[in-house]
Design an enzyme around this catalytic site. Structure first.
Site, PDB file in Angstrom:
ATOM      1  N   ASP A  44       3.942  -0.424   8.089  1.00  0.00           N
ATOM      2  CA  ASP A  44       3.174  -1.094   7.050  1.00  0.00           C
ATOM      3  C   ASP A  44       2.930  -0.143   5.892  1.00  0.00           C
ATOM      4  OD1 ASP A  44       1.164  -3.603   6.585  1.00  0.00           O
ATOM      5  OD2 ASP A  44       0.315  -1.734   5.794  1.00  0.00           O
ATOM      6  N   TYR A  49       0.998   3.636  -1.917  1.00  0.00           N
ATOM      7  CA  TYR A  49       0.827   4.772  -1.005  1.00  0.00           C
ATOM      8  C   TYR A  49       1.639   5.987  -1.448  1.00  0.00           C
ATOM      9  CZ  TYR A  49      -1.001   1.085   2.085  1.00  0.00           C
ATOM     10  OH  TYR A  49      -1.704   0.034   2.623  1.00  0.00           O
ATOM     11  N   HIS A 111      -0.998  -7.140  -2.686  1.00  0.00           N
ATOM     12  CA  HIS A 111      -1.904  -6.114  -2.164  1.00  0.00           C
ATOM     13  C   HIS A 111      -3.374  -6.498  -2.357  1.00  0.00           C
ATOM     14  CE1 HIS A 111      -1.900  -1.509  -1.306  1.00  0.00           C
ATOM     15  NE2 HIS A 111      -2.909  -2.101  -0.715  1.00  0.00           N
TER      16      HIS A 111
END
Length: 321
Positions: A44, A49, A111
């Site tokens: 994930d 990130y 997101h």
């Protein structure tokens, strides 16, 4: 390996995956590669990130050595807030697929249900929040318009499934009111004993959305971020209730927290860089909690949310109010 759940579009996904948030770029490739060797099959990630290149390297190495085939893996990413305008969705997906060195994603989330001003990749990537000293700037990009652009990418074969992350119930309901070519198959939410959200979970299940819990260890996930709410409550690993139940089952406190979620049908995506902890996290379905165990853990709920857009740079974004 984890057991699998079948999503509403027929995709089979592991109940336990590896979360990639906060995994440093200098170790991400090795961690993903080693996790595949240990039995992890769902990863994930997100553009935000900042480690998708390295994640792709780890996947490529495992496939190249014949440990897995691409179709054995569920690779997940997320569309960041600055790419919500329909014309920018393809830009974001192109970048993620290039970084991961993949032809398609198995699951792609929105997101957050927040559309902020587009920032070209050449100016800032990973996208994050733009200028940390400047106020947020928003774009007029309704969720349904973003969704229609994502549906085109599903039709093109570059995404297998769509999901929504950090959506409250009212926005989920609003999205589902539209005649969708591809319904969301999963809802990812912050979920731990201090933030249980039982009504949202009940509604999601009613709509055939697989709930995926992040930050399953509560404040532990935010310690390194120096989050101001961390010190308001005991660490769940050290909580007397969790420790007592762990002792009764001869399990680690982390395993109790994960089993509390998976036994109730939620998927989890814990992160660890430690091999023993990775294996412990993966093997949380060889025991069952009692109804009283589950109730005791759920009764710790105090509505404490750590990942709240209202707090971002004092933005006052009303996602969860």
């Amino acid at each position: 390996m984890s057991s699998y759940v079948t999503l509403s579009n027929g995709l089979k996904a592991p109940l336990v995956g590896l979360g990639l948030w906060k995994i440093p770029t200098d170790t991400a490739a090795d961690q993903v590669y080693n996790a595949i060797k240990l039995g992890y099959r769902l990863f994930d990630g997100a553009a935000d990130y900042g480690n998708e290149v390295q994640v792709g390297e780890g996947i490529k190495r495992a496939i190249g050595e014949g440990i897995v085939k691409r179709e054995d893996l569920i690779v997940v990413s997320k569309l960041w807030n600055t790419f919500h305008s329909p014309s920018n969705v393809k830009i974001a997906l192109d970048k993620t697929l290039k970084d991961l060195n993949l032809e398609y994603l198995d699951l792609y989330y929105i997101h957050f249900p927040i559309a902020t001003k587009f920032i070209p990749i050449e100016e800032k990537y990973p996208p994050a929040f733009g200028d940390p000293n400047a106020p947020f700037e928003f774009e007029d990009a309704p969720i349904i318009d973003t969704w229609r652009a994502l549906e085109k990418e599903v039709d093109a074969g570059r995404i297998k499934s769509l999901g929504i992350s950090n959506f409250p119930g009212a926005l989920i309901q609003d999205l589902l009111r539209h005649k969708l070519s591809h319904r969301p198959v999963a809802l990812q939410i912050e979920h731990h004993p201090y933030l249980v959200q039982p009504r949202l979970i009940e509604y999601a299940k009613r709509e055939n959305l697989q709930v995926v819990a992040y930050s399953s260890f509560g404040p532990q996930s935010f310690v390194e971020l120096n989050h101001p709410k961390v010190e308001k409550v005991p660490k769940l690993f050290d909580h007397d209730v969790i420790k007592s139940i762990a002792s009764k089952h001869n399990k680690e406190t982390s395993q109790i927290l994960l089993r509390w979620a998976t036994q109730r049908g939620l998927a989890v995506i814990p992160k660890s860089s430690n091999k023993d902890r990775l294996l412990q996290n993966l093997h949380v379905e060889d025991f069952d909690l009692s109804e009283d165990d589950i109730k005791q853990i759920s009764d710790l709920d105090i509505g404490l949310r750590f990942n709240d857009p209202w707090d971002w740079k004092n933005s006052g974004i009303p996602t969860f109010i």
